[in-house]
Design a protein around this motif. Sequence first.
Motif, short mmCIF file in Angstrom:
data_model
loop_
_atom_site.label_atom_id
_atom_site.label_comp_id
_atom_site.label_asym_id
_atom_site.label_seq_id
_atom_site.Cartn_x
_atom_site.Cartn_y
_atom_site.Cartn_z
N ALA A 504 -53.17 -12.85 -89.47
CA ALA A 504 -53.72 -12.69 -88.13
C ALA A 504 -52.63 -12.34 -87.12
CB ALA A 504 -54.42 -13.97 -87.70
N VAL A 505 -51.39 -12.84 -87.36
CA VAL A 505 -50.29 -12.49 -86.49
C VAL A 505 -50.03 -10.98 -86.53
CG1 VAL A 505 -47.78 -12.69 -86.16
CG2 VAL A 505 -49.17 -14.73 -86.51
N ALA A 506 -50.17 -10.39 -87.72
CA ALA A 506 -50.00 -8.94 -87.84
C ALA A 506 -51.02 -8.20 -86.99
CB ALA A 506 -50.11 -8.53 -89.31
N VAL A 507 -52.26 -8.70 -86.98
CA VAL A 507 -53.28 -8.11 -86.12
C VAL A 507 -52.89 -8.26 -84.66
CG1 VAL A 507 -55.70 -8.25 -85.39
CG2 VAL A 507 -55.12 -8.52 -87.81
N ALA A 508 -52.44 -9.47 -84.29
CA ALA A 508 -52.05 -9.72 -82.89
C ALA A 508 -50.91 -8.81 -82.47
CB ALA A 508 -51.67 -11.18 -82.72
N ARG A 510 -50.08 -5.89 -83.71
CA ARG A 510 -50.51 -4.49 -83.64
C ARG A 510 -51.22 -4.22 -82.30
NH1 ARG A 510 -53.03 -4.46 -88.06
NH2 ARG A 510 -55.21 -4.63 -87.37
N LEU A 511 -52.04 -5.15 -81.87
CA LEU A 511 -52.72 -4.97 -80.60
C LEU A 511 -51.79 -5.18 -79.41
CD1 LEU A 511 -56.16 -6.72 -81.33
CD2 LEU A 511 -55.48 -4.36 -81.70
N ARG A 512 -50.84 -6.11 -79.55
CA ARG A 512 -49.88 -6.34 -78.45
C ARG A 512 -49.04 -5.10 -78.21
NH1 ARG A 512 -44.78 -7.52 -77.76
NH2 ARG A 512 -44.39 -7.49 -80.01
N ARG A 513 -48.58 -4.46 -79.30
CA ARG A 513 -47.76 -3.26 -79.14
C ARG A 513 -48.55 -2.10 -78.52
NH1 ARG A 513 -45.85 -4.90 -84.26
NH2 ARG A 513 -47.26 -3.41 -85.27
N ALA A 514 -49.88 -2.09 -78.72
CA ALA A 514 -50.71 -1.04 -78.12
C ALA A 514 -50.65 -1.08 -76.60
CB ALA A 514 -52.16 -1.20 -78.58
N VAL A 515 -50.27 -2.24 -76.05
CA VAL A 515 -50.18 -2.38 -74.59
C VAL A 515 -48.80 -2.01 -74.08
CG1 VAL A 515 -50.39 -4.00 -72.67
CG2 VAL A 515 -51.97 -4.14 -74.61
N VAL A 516 -47.75 -2.46 -74.76
CA VAL A 516 -46.39 -2.27 -74.24
C VAL A 516 -45.85 -0.89 -74.55
CG1 VAL A 516 -45.89 -4.73 -74.34
CG2 VAL A 516 -45.38 -3.31 -76.33
N GLU A 517 -46.38 -0.21 -75.57
CA GLU A 517 -45.84 1.11 -75.92
C GLU A 517 -46.14 2.14 -74.84
OE1 GLU A 517 -47.58 1.92 -79.68
OE2 GLU A 517 -46.19 0.66 -80.81
N THR A 518 -47.32 2.06 -74.24
CA THR A 518 -47.70 2.96 -73.14
C THR A 518 -48.21 2.10 -71.99
OG1 THR A 518 -48.37 4.66 -74.73
CG2 THR A 518 -49.14 4.90 -72.46
N GLY A 559 -42.23 -17.33 -72.40
CA GLY A 559 -41.73 -16.00 -72.10
C GLY A 559 -42.75 -14.89 -72.06
N ARG A 560 -43.98 -15.10 -72.51
CA ARG A 560 -45.04 -14.08 -72.49
C ARG A 560 -44.72 -12.90 -73.40
NH1 ARG A 560 -47.05 -13.76 -66.12
NH2 ARG A 560 -47.36 -16.00 -65.86
N ASP A 561 -45.65 -11.93 -73.44
CA ASP A 561 -45.50 -10.72 -74.26
C ASP A 561 -45.08 -11.07 -75.68
OD1 ASP A 561 -45.54 -8.09 -75.00
OD2 ASP A 561 -43.54 -7.64 -74.21
N ARG A 562 -45.77 -12.02 -76.27
CA ARG A 562 -45.47 -12.42 -77.64
C ARG A 562 -46.70 -13.05 -78.27
NH1 ARG A 562 -40.45 -15.67 -76.88
NH2 ARG A 562 -40.22 -14.11 -75.25
N SER A 563 -46.65 -13.21 -79.60
CA SER A 563 -47.74 -13.85 -80.35
C SER A 563 -47.22 -15.20 -80.85
CB SER A 563 -48.18 -12.99 -81.53
OG SER A 563 -48.61 -11.72 -81.08
N TRP A 564 -48.05 -16.23 -80.73
CA TRP A 564 -47.63 -17.58 -81.14
C TRP A 564 -48.72 -18.17 -82.03
CZ3 TRP A 564 -42.88 -18.78 -78.96
CH2 TRP A 564 -42.32 -20.01 -79.38
N VAL A 565 -48.24 -18.83 -83.11
CA VAL A 565 -49.16 -19.44 -84.08
C VAL A 565 -49.22 -20.93 -83.82
CG1 VAL A 565 -49.67 -19.81 -86.51
CG2 VAL A 565 -48.61 -17.68 -85.77
N TYR A 566 -50.42 -21.48 -83.81
CA TYR A 566 -50.56 -22.91 -83.61
C TYR A 566 -49.95 -23.66 -84.77
CZ TYR A 566 -52.50 -27.55 -83.51
OH TYR A 566 -52.63 -28.93 -83.54
N ALA A 567 -49.27 -24.78 -84.43
CA ALA A 567 -48.71 -25.70 -85.42
C ALA A 567 -48.85 -27.11 -84.89
CB ALA A 567 -47.24 -25.37 -85.70
N PRO A 568 -48.95 -28.13 -85.75
CA PRO A 568 -49.14 -29.51 -85.28
C PRO A 568 -48.05 -29.99 -84.34
CG PRO A 568 -49.55 -29.35 -87.62
CD PRO A 568 -48.98 -28.04 -87.21
#
Length: 780
Positions: A504-508, A510-518, A559-568
């Motif tokens: 799921a991080v890979a999906v996140a 891919r979509l995050r880069r769609a915003v920052v690239e352009t 810091g924003r502009d990143r993907s974070w995975v939940y952990a206990p």
Amino acid sequence: MALRVPTRPGFPARGALLGAVAFLVAHALGAWSGQRFALVGGGASAWYPPAGLAIAYLLLAGGRAMPVVAVANLIAMVTVFGAPLNLTQVFWSSALAGAYVPFTTIIRLAGFRSSLGRQRDLALLVALGAIVAPLVGALVGADWLVARGLIGRSGYIDAVRSWFIGDAIGVLTFAPLALGFVRLLRHRASPARALLPAALAIAEYAVVITVPLLEFGDLSSERWVMYLSFLPIVWLAVRHGLPGATLGVAGVNIAIVLAAAGLTLARPELYHVQLFMGVAAIVGLFVGTAVSEQRRSEQKLVLAADAQAAYRRVTAFASDHDSEQVVRSAMLEAGTLAAPGRVVLVDVGGEAPEGYESSTVVVGGSTWGHLAVSPGVDGDRRASLAHLAEVLGVALDAVAARVALRERAANDPLTGLVNHRTFHERLQEEFERAVRHGRDLSVVVFDIDGFKEVNEVEGHLVGDQVLRELGVRFRSRIRAGNVLARIGGDEFAVIVPEAEAIEAVAVAERLRRAVVETPLLEGHALSVSAGVCDRSFATNAADLVRLADGALYWAKVNGRDRSWVYAPEMAFELTAAERAEHLSRTRALTGIRALARAIDAKDPSTRQHSDRVAALAVELARAHGWSDRRVELLEEAALVHDVGKIGVPDAVLLKPGRLTSDEYEQIKQHAALGAQIASEVLGAEQVSWIRSHHERPDGRGYPDGLAAGAIPEGSLLLALADSWDVMTSERPYSAPMPVTEALEECRRCIGAQFDATLVGVLERVLAARGAVESWAGGVG
């Protein structure tokens, strides 16, 4: 009752040619039989069968049949009577055919171009055919006999009389026969149903006619013979209409000819029988026409009932089936209204088979296709099928509207993505499936970094453009099987089935880069943060979103502009995640509120209705002693209490006049639908207030018919505030009521529509405003 007689045949060229040949042959045989059995004196009886056939053919084919009639006369005179074939004979044959021109001219001038509409028209036809045309023909024919030297001037009157009687009898017997067969063919009746009993009747006629002739050698008993032979004609006319009556007339005349051929009997007696049969032909024609038209009317009623049932089935089918199934249903119904295979569906731009008549199917104001009907289908069924084409268009419009409504209910109107409600429904389904089959499941939640600044600096219109563009970019990079949704103002989410957190991080990413690239918007450094959680940490579907939202909050804090995975280990920050969850709820409520405001804004008279209802409900609740927290909850519910009207068609919602019962039923659905929409954001008690805000203490409300004691107090407050705003606001169909009159109306409806205690609270609130004097009598 109507006897339809076309004066311009609709037969193809081959049929017209065959008809002309058949007429020529029948004419020659008729002339031969007239000469062989000189049943009327003076020799003019030779024209008995030919005259009837000529009139019948002219009725069916119009003036264009004149050449055929002239040729038939010429052939009959040359082959049967041995007349010389020369210009004189051609001239007189043409003159005899032209003798019928006045008859056809009168028909045309009388307006009988395509049909004879009423019984009096039929009577006029019989009068013209049996009197005018034979008389004109007799005068011309007698002149011809005198000119040829066949009779002297002294025999002119007798010749006219004999010729006229022969022609008239021919008209009265053969014209109904031809017309009856044409009706049989035009309406596609089953020939076997009429021919079998007619054959039995013909046998009966032959017995009725011949037995007394064989036994007595004459027709001394001619009266009862005529009556007995008349009864089967009437029976056939009643049983089978015009075709049966004409077959009966033909049967009697055949029996007469056979009897005359087999038994050389006195001609005058047979002449009287024939004369009676002319009268019988008139009666049979009238009775047969009456029966035919009655049965035709009955068939039209049955067809109309069948057609109406077909229309209802197609319309009902459109309520829960797609357009392809609706079209299939309509074609099945078309096959029942006509014969199977007689109706075809032609696409726009396509061509119907040759000779087919097309009815246009209009969907959404544009031509969708055509229903093409074969030439063999009668006019009434064609009309029913033409209306079926209209019904199909309406049904397809309904399907399109239902699909659009479903999409509006399931999708976010701004981005076209799945909305908050549908997202949670799909997530629940996917979670249950993952648990059932032991599969992985992950959720990614996105939030736009710095989006608040865009709205504040550039305005909400630019902010909406940013959201639409983000939706386009996300949609172009999402893979099949994943569910992409907008679940809040600037919050998006993705359901990733069959995936652990790392996938799921890979999906996140891919979509995050769609915003920052352009850049999404020039001059603004926009990005997205993402939180990811998989099923291993969640006990239910709601946990997945809550924990992913907590991870999103962590991503923003770090810091924003990143993907974070939940952990206990992030448990310490979950309090902040709860704050993020509250923020998400607030945003969702804002979205629903915006939708409610849009509904209010459709009608100028209801603009800001929900705001006014909320303000009054809050005032009433506080005056009634509610706590601040509960007042806040009531305000939230009041602001969106009418959101369910999104499911009511604008034509009903904005109708200025009184609603029909069906339209009122549609309006009544909004309370339950509004509660369903709000259930994803508001609490259970708030949802119950929205659902029941149209319930009444007398149990006559909706949607559940609750009575006093079962209706939540919040619903009663909403109902009173809602009704007060309706009464005191200007509407297209009513002027605003003065405060005193509106309050008096509320008092009058205590126990039926309003709660007595709450009406007293309203009176106190209004008195505190100075709107009315204090109500000393209290409530009761």
